[in-house]
Design an enzyme around this catalytic site. Structure first.
Site, mmCIF file in Angstrom:
data_model
loop_
_atom_site.group_PDB
_atom_site.id
_atom_site.type_symbol
_atom_site.label_atom_id
_atom_site.label_comp_id
_atom_site.label_asym_id
_atom_site.label_seq_id
_atom_site.Cartn_x
_atom_site.Cartn_y
_atom_site.Cartn_z
ATOM 1 N N CYS A 104 -27.491 -2.128 32.998
ATOM 2 C CA CYS A 104 -28.072 -1.415 34.440
ATOM 3 C C CYS A 104 -28.829 -2.534 35.135
ATOM 4 O O CYS A 104 -29.186 -2.280 36.372
ATOM 5 C CB CYS A 104 -28.739 -0.312 34.483
ATOM 6 S SG CYS A 104 -30.083 -0.157 33.436
ATOM 7 N N GLN A 105 -29.312 -3.573 34.337
ATOM 8 C CA GLN A 105 -30.423 -4.576 34.866
ATOM 9 C C GLN A 105 -30.055 -4.935 36.321
ATOM 10 O O GLN A 105 -31.049 -5.153 37.092
ATOM 11 C CB GLN A 105 -30.535 -5.621 33.936
ATOM 12 C CG GLN A 105 -31.164 -5.316 32.701
ATOM 13 C CD GLN A 105 -30.005 -5.207 31.568
ATOM 14 O OE1 GLN A 105 -28.938 -4.725 31.953
ATOM 15 N NE2 GLN A 105 -30.311 -5.547 30.339
#
Length: 350
Positions: free
Chosen positions: A86-87
């Site tokens: 999800c970065q």
């Protein structure tokens, strides 16, 4: 009507295996007859160690880097599940997105779709998980393409944002879930929220080593606020709103840091903030009533694991093979077991 067979499972971006914990719970409760792990896919060496220790599986089941996996080599599974990175989508990251050709970490979610196209016998169910901001205007077009690809290979889609606080865990953690079901298999409805009175303090240890404390017992009161001294400097840097402490939630500020998230103090009487893989310690500072003395401390790694729905014996197994820093990261990267449990229960029981 329960799913009356052993569920064959393939796990991607596996972390420490929240879905596997949920499946074991469903097995124990006889919602399903059991599950059989066909493979998992994880590249983080510490997460692999913890995963194998918790679930008592051999590293030989780990297929490693998803970009190196070929669909023809995968065993059939009833269920695939993966919380892709999800970065590059999270508001806490650089928000470079997850476009197919972006080469970001978050674009690795497309690798699961590639594999779905490559396998001859597709899984009946596929579950994707990511941060809630994936549904924002910034990423809408990419998410629509992602969903369109799944529809084109035969899946009906169901998606929603669920919050861990609605499923028995005192952590405000909103996550997007996309459930793909092979056309004609069944329909799906997301689980209704579960009412609970569980608070953060219910999951916190009572006797905590001094090294986790950030404050001393030096304090002053002024107009409904308490000012507490830093343990190392004796400077009054922690400001607490007494009424907000009583009601729970964000209740104070650490004036020693300029970063907004790190400056927030959270009452033990409410919910924890979203635990993240980076800076979890700095971003989850707790206001504790310690024998009638108000103090500030860091969250312990074992407490962070409880806030992800893991049991203490899971943490004990992982702590034998990983250091504390890795254990914090693994908690922040994980899905919440409780949320996955209720999703899978809804999927398999009807």
């Amino acid at each position: 009507m329960k799913e009356n067979k052993i569920i064959k499972v393939g796990s991607f971006f596996s972390g420490i295996g929240s879905p596997e914990k949920a499946l074991q719970k469903l097995t124990d409760e006889r919602v399903i007859d059991g599950y059989e792990l066909q493979f998992f896919s994880e590249i983080n060496k510490n997460a692999i160690k913890s995963y194998c220790a918790i679930h008592n599986v051999d590293e030989v089941l780990n297929l490693g880097d998803i970009t190196k996996i070929k669909g023809k080599d995968l065993k059939y599974c009833d269920l695939w599940i993966g919380g892709f990175p999800c970065q590059d989508i999270s508001c806490a990251g650089n928000m470079q997105g997850f476009d197919l050709k972006s080469n970001t970490r978050s674009s690795l979610g497309w690798e699961m779709i590639r594999l779905l196209k490559e396998v001859e016998n597709k899984p009946k169910y596929v579950i994707f998980e990511n941060v809630a901001s994936i549904t924002s205007k910034k990423f809408k077009d990419t998410l629509d393409l992602f969903k369109s690809d799944l529809k084109s290979i035969g899946y009906e889609l169901y998606d929603d944002i669920l919050n861990a606080v609605d499923y028995g865990v005192p952590q405000r953690r909103r996550r997007y879930f996309l459930i793909a079901i092979l056309r004609g298999c069944k329909t799906f409805s997301f689980p209704e929220p579960i009412m609970t009175n569980t608070k953060l303090k219910d999951l916190l240890d009572k006797d905590v080593c001094e090294r986790y404390y950030l404050s001393s017992d030096i304090c002053e009161y002024d107009n409904g606020k308490m000012y507490i001294a830093n343990k190392n400097t004796n400077k009054l840097v922690y400001e607490i709103n007494i009424e907000k402490y009583k009601t729970g939630g964000w209740c104070g500020k650490d004036h020693s840091t300029k970063f907004l998230q790190s400056s927030r103090l959270y009452s033990e009487n409410g919910f924890a903030p979203t635990l993240t893989h980076s800076n979890l310690v700095n971003n989850c500072k707790l206001v504790i009533n310690n024998n009638k003395i108000m103090r500030i401390r860091k969250i312990k790694p074992s407490e962070a694991w409880r806030l992800m729905g893991f049991e203490d014996f899971d943490f004990d197994k992982a702590s034998k093979v990983c250091k504390e820093t890795a254990l914090y990261e693994q908690a922040g990267n994980s899905m919440v077991v409780n949320v996955i449990y209720y999703i899978l229960k809804e999927l398999f029981i009807k």
